[in-house]
Scaffold this active site. Structure first.
Site, mmCIF file in Angstrom:
data_model
loop_
_atom_site.group_PDB
_atom_site.id
_atom_site.type_symbol
_atom_site.label_atom_id
_atom_site.label_comp_id
_atom_site.label_asym_id
_atom_site.label_seq_id
_atom_site.Cartn_x
_atom_site.Cartn_y
_atom_site.Cartn_z
ATOM 1 N N THR B 55 0.831 -1.199 0.000
ATOM 2 C CA THR B 55 0.000 0.000 0.000
ATOM 3 C C THR B 55 0.867 1.251 0.000
ATOM 4 O OG1 THR B 55 -1.655 -1.212 1.251
ATOM 5 C CG2 THR B 55 -1.840 1.190 1.259
ATOM 6 N N TYR B 146 7.022 -11.240 4.806
ATOM 7 C CA TYR B 146 5.787 -10.728 4.205
ATOM 8 C C TYR B 146 5.502 -11.554 2.956
ATOM 9 C CZ TYR B 146 2.856 -7.080 1.896
ATOM 10 O OH TYR B 146 1.865 -6.376 1.271
ATOM 11 N N LYS B 176 3.574 -12.005 7.856
ATOM 12 C CA LYS B 176 2.399 -11.249 7.427
ATOM 13 C C LYS B 176 1.857 -12.011 6.239
ATOM 14 C CE LYS B 176 1.644 -6.874 4.933
ATOM 15 N NZ LYS B 176 0.335 -7.149 4.437
ATOM 16 N N SER B 178 -0.459 -12.562 3.394
ATOM 17 C CA SER B 178 -1.371 -11.824 2.519
ATOM 18 C C SER B 178 -1.826 -12.631 1.323
ATOM 19 C CB SER B 178 -0.720 -10.511 2.068
ATOM 20 O OG SER B 178 -0.512 -9.686 3.189
ATOM 21 N N GLY B 201 -3.614 -10.744 5.905
ATOM 22 C CA GLY B 201 -3.494 -9.555 5.060
ATOM 23 C C GLY B 201 -4.537 -9.357 3.988
ATOM 24 N N ASP B 203 -8.089 -8.108 3.706
ATOM 25 C CA ASP B 203 -9.185 -7.475 4.447
ATOM 26 C C ASP B 203 -10.544 -8.061 4.059
ATOM 27 O OD1 ASP B 203 -6.858 -6.071 4.431
ATOM 28 O OD2 ASP B 203 -7.751 -4.096 4.147
ATOM 29 N N GLU B 204 -10.661 -8.441 2.768
ATOM 30 C CA GLU B 204 -11.958 -8.880 2.258
ATOM 31 C C GLU B 204 -12.357 -10.271 2.751
ATOM 32 O OE1 GLU B 204 -9.155 -8.271 0.749
ATOM 33 O OE2 GLU B 204 -8.935 -9.252 -1.195
ATOM 34 N N SER B 220 -4.891 -2.412 3.906
ATOM 35 C CA SER B 220 -4.994 -1.019 3.471
ATOM 36 C C SER B 220 -6.362 -0.437 3.784
ATOM 37 C CB SER B 220 -4.729 -0.937 1.970
ATOM 38 O OG SER B 220 -5.712 -1.674 1.263
#
Lengths: 455, 311
Positions: B55, B146, B176, B178, B201, B203-204, B220
């Site tokens: 982000t 990450y 992390k 994602s 990681g 969000d959805e 983000s």
């Protein structure tokens, strides 16, 4: 949000009798920063998530200076107190999911391992929850009650609220009804204690704050206030007793003469807070007198700090650790002196606040590894390096930081009290109503540092 | 607090905002906006920031810009109660190590690094070697690998990484995570060799990760939609799955909408709408012209977004 730049003169101790810091805007900003940053950046960072036992539930809390675990047993008091603190922060400082999760984490351990089959709670359990010790008294129940109350407010779950109320009722029955708690002594010399009354008072206050007011809670508070005032507060001796004969007379023996200044000062601010809540000036005055007497009896003029125990008639105290300096009386005295000053504007409270704040931060604080030490010798030397044990956890110190931060950020409504103070005390030479008292009304408007949840 | 006290004490729990890097109208780094970003996040009850990641367009920043960005964030956050995680990953491991070293000197709460992805580590061991090189430059700071395979194209198993990297990277705190592979996510949470922290990681699908045991999330959309996720988390913790699902569905609609406009440009435009002037992204991320911004604003309005983010 950005760190305020504070002239260094406010961060230095300013001499024993100075009260300059609280009387200036810059000094108050400095203190507010010390309490807020101390809570968010020092205390919480020391404890969380380090204390969360992800494997067996609940909180681990016996940490050494650096934060290494030196004992895996768990105190049930601590589970309730730390759960309460986290959920209180979630409810009143910011809705951070980690505070919610960590708070409910401790509550689940309490639900699973805190209770004996007779409904009473344990005091001390092994890491996996197997009971080690159950005490005669019922403070585990009172601390669980405030945790359940805060959880009820956080989640809206009625069963938590019901549990909180039940636990308070149990605490009251156990302490105050015949057939409840087994007495500490034989019937030859029965004694009543201040402890159960002040804890019932603050527990009811906290349930009111988290669950909303009720007649039942007001009645508990009324009763505690009356008993503390009528039985334990002795104006003719200028003292708050820790234990009295059932008729309120002094028991002139070791136990009856034992005073615990920090405890009485803690009770004093609970009462001042009730005075503030009810806008009852007499209660504020009662709390202030309790503080006055016990400060004078408890403060060590030679080395500074508050003694742990004193004897009512200055005879040799019963307990041989009487002259040690424990962390929590200092936390409570820092709140009490600040609240007394906010409510009355009297200058001596500003001086005392500065005195106890400076002594405590000089001796208890550990800037290198964070948090406070708990136990000092009389002269301020470290006695034990523990940051947590079965008694000390993440409770008195962060509670002080939260209270003092809130008091200094003007979130406590004082307008009416301040007016009463002017009326009652306008002639008092000790009453310094300057900028602060009149600034209160303005500071109500100021933007809070963190958003407060609106519900 | 001393650095040695930080290892093992700073997992990324709760909501962690992966912040945007602010640029001015000419595309220059605009460090004075960071104060406003921090204020906004603090007001949104965010506890931790993750700066200079995907982000944060780190791959579109020069080394010098990344150093200046981290320095400014650390200055702004002092005394704020917000924790700082600095992303240091880069194609050039020397750059990454320099960023890690700086982050440690700034007393960042943790660092994190993407795998180099132009030249890709072909085996898990090479990936671990690469990460160890970076982590060693900040030995007293918790390190998070990450993993974001959809951007790096690197698909080494995260649970295997954790099993094997623990011995090689003493300050490894976790990953992390994602990627979209929830089976691997659960396996990563269950790694037994050491207790690792695996913030999620995407969000959805936060709710799915919470069900599996997630304790933290880096993303983000926590910059501009934190209240949605705070309600989601509260509903989950209170045992109210339908309410949690409602909030997750809002998140999905929001993210779908932003993606349809070009996610990076749209997300930065939303920050502008909320009074945080982070500017447009740098190329190759496309920005929205005025007309598209207005279009986005009205579609978000229609969706209910501006009501959803009332706390």
């Amino acid at each position: 949000m950005i760190a305020v730049s504070i002239p260094s003169e406010y961060s230095r101790p300013q001499g024993k009798r100075s009260c300059r810091r609280l009387l200036s805007v810059t000094g108050r900003e400095y203190l507010q920063q010390v309490y807020r940053d101390g809570l968010l950046e020092d205390t919480l960072r020391f404890w969380f998530p380090r204390a969360i036992d992800f494997e067996q539930g609940g909180y681990l809390h016996c940490f050494d200076r650096v934060g290494n675990l030196f004992e895996t047993d768990k105190s049930i008091w601590v589970q309730g107190r730390m759960s309460w603190l986290l959920l209180k922060l979630y409810n009143e400082v910011a809705p951070r999911p980690e505070w919610l999760e960590w708070g409910l984490h401790g509550l689940r351990f309490l639900e699973r391992h805190g209770f004996d089959s007779d409904g009473r709670m344990y005091f001390h359990v092994a890491r996996d929850g197997q009971p080690i010790r159950k005490r005669r008294y019922a403070y585990s129940e009172s601390f669980a009650a405030i945790a359940f109350a805060a959880a009820a407010r956080a989640t809206g779950r009625e069963e938590y609220a019901a549990r909180a109320r039940e636990l308070l009722r149990f605490f009251l029955r156990w302490n105050f009804e015949p057939g409840g708690m087994p007495p500490k002594y034989t019937s030859v010399r029965p004694l009543l204690g201040l402890g159960p009354r002040m804890i019932a008072l603050v527990t009811a206050q906290e349930l009111r704050s988290q669950l909303g007011p009720s007649l039942e809670l007001e009645q508990v508070i009324d009763r505690c206030l009356a008993e503390i005032r009528d039985l334990f507060v002795r104006p003719e001796l200028e003292v708050v007793l820790e234990a009295v004969c059932p008729d309120g007379s002094v028991s002139d023996h070791l136990e009856g003469r034992t005073l615990n200044p920090g405890h009485a000062i803690e009770a004093a601010w609970f009462i001042m807070e009730e005075g503030r809540h009810r806008q009852d000036w007499e209660l504020v005055q009662l709390g202030c007198r309790m503080l006055d007497w016990m400060w004078r009896r408890g403060w060590d003029e030679e080395f500074g700090g508050l003694f742990y125990f004193r004897d009512l008639f200055d005879k040799p105290p019963q307990e041989y650790w009487h002259d040690m300096k424990f962390w929590w009386p200092h936390n409570e005295a820092i709140i009490a002196t600040l609240l007394a000053w906010k409510l009355t504007g009297e200058q001596r409270y500003a001086s005392w606040h500065q005195q106890v704040h400076d002594w405590s931060y000089r001796h208890f604080a550990d800037p290198e590894y964070g948090e406070w030490f708990g136990y000092l010798h009389r002269d301020g030397r470290l006695s034990t390096p523990a940051k947590g044990n079965l008694w000390k956890s993440c409770f008195h110190h962060p509670r002080m930081q939260l209270w003092c931060w809130k008091l200094l950020s003007g979130r406590v409504s004082l307008q009416q009290i301040t007016i009463r103070c002017v009326v009652t005390h306008f002639a008092s030479p000790d009453c310094q109503l300057g900028g602060e008292a009149t600034a209160e009304a303005d500071s109500q408007q100021s933007r809070p540092i963190c958003p407060i949840r609106s519900r | 607090m001393s650095l040695s006290g930080k290892i093992g004490s700073q997992p990324l729990h709760g909501l962690v905002a992966a912040t945007h890097t602010p640029f001015d109208a000419t595309g220059e780094l605009n460090l004075k906006v960071i104060e406003r970003q921090a204020e906004h996040l603090q007001g949104s009850a965010i506890g931790t920031v993750f700066i200079g990641g995907s982000t944060g367009e780190s791959q579109s920043l020069t080394l010098d810009e990344r150093l200046r960005l981290a320095r400014r964030w650390s200055e702004v956050l002092r005394g704020s109660g917000l924790r700082l995680v600095v992303h240091v990953g880069a194609n050039c491991l020397r750059d990454a190590a320099a960023l890690a070293e700086q982050a440690e000197s700034l007393e960042a709460d943790a660092i994190s690094a993407l795998a180099p992805s132009y030249f890709k580590p072909r085996t898990l061991d090479v990936l671990i070697d690469s990460m160890a090189t970076i982590a060693a430059a900040a030995p007293a700071t918790p390190f998070y690998y990450y993993d974001i395979p959809q951007l790096t194209g690197i698909n080494h198993s995260v649970p295997d990484f954790l099993e094997r990297a623990g011995g090689r990277i003493p300050n490894l705190a976790g990953v992390k995570f994602s990627g979209p592979d929830l089976m691997a996510y659960q396996q990563a949470l269950q790694v037994q060799s050491r207790q690792f922290d695996v913030p999620f990681g995407m969000d959805e699908c936060l709710l799915a990760a919470l069900v599996l045991g997630a304790r933290g999330a880096v993303g983000s959309s926590y910059n501009f939609a934190a209240p949605i996720y705070q309600r989601l988390w509260l509903a989950f913790a209170s045992g109210d799955l339908p309410a949690a699902r409602t909030e997750q569905w809002r998140s999905v609609q929001l993210i779908g909408k932003l993606a349809s406009f070009g996610y990076m440009g749209a997300a930065k435009a939303v920050m502008e709408m909320l009074g945080v002037p982070v500017g447009a992204p740098r190329l190759p991320n496309a920005s929205l012209d005025k007309a598209r911004q207005n279009e986005l604003g009205s579609q978000l309005e229609q969706l209910g977004f501006f009501d959803w983010i009332q706390s």
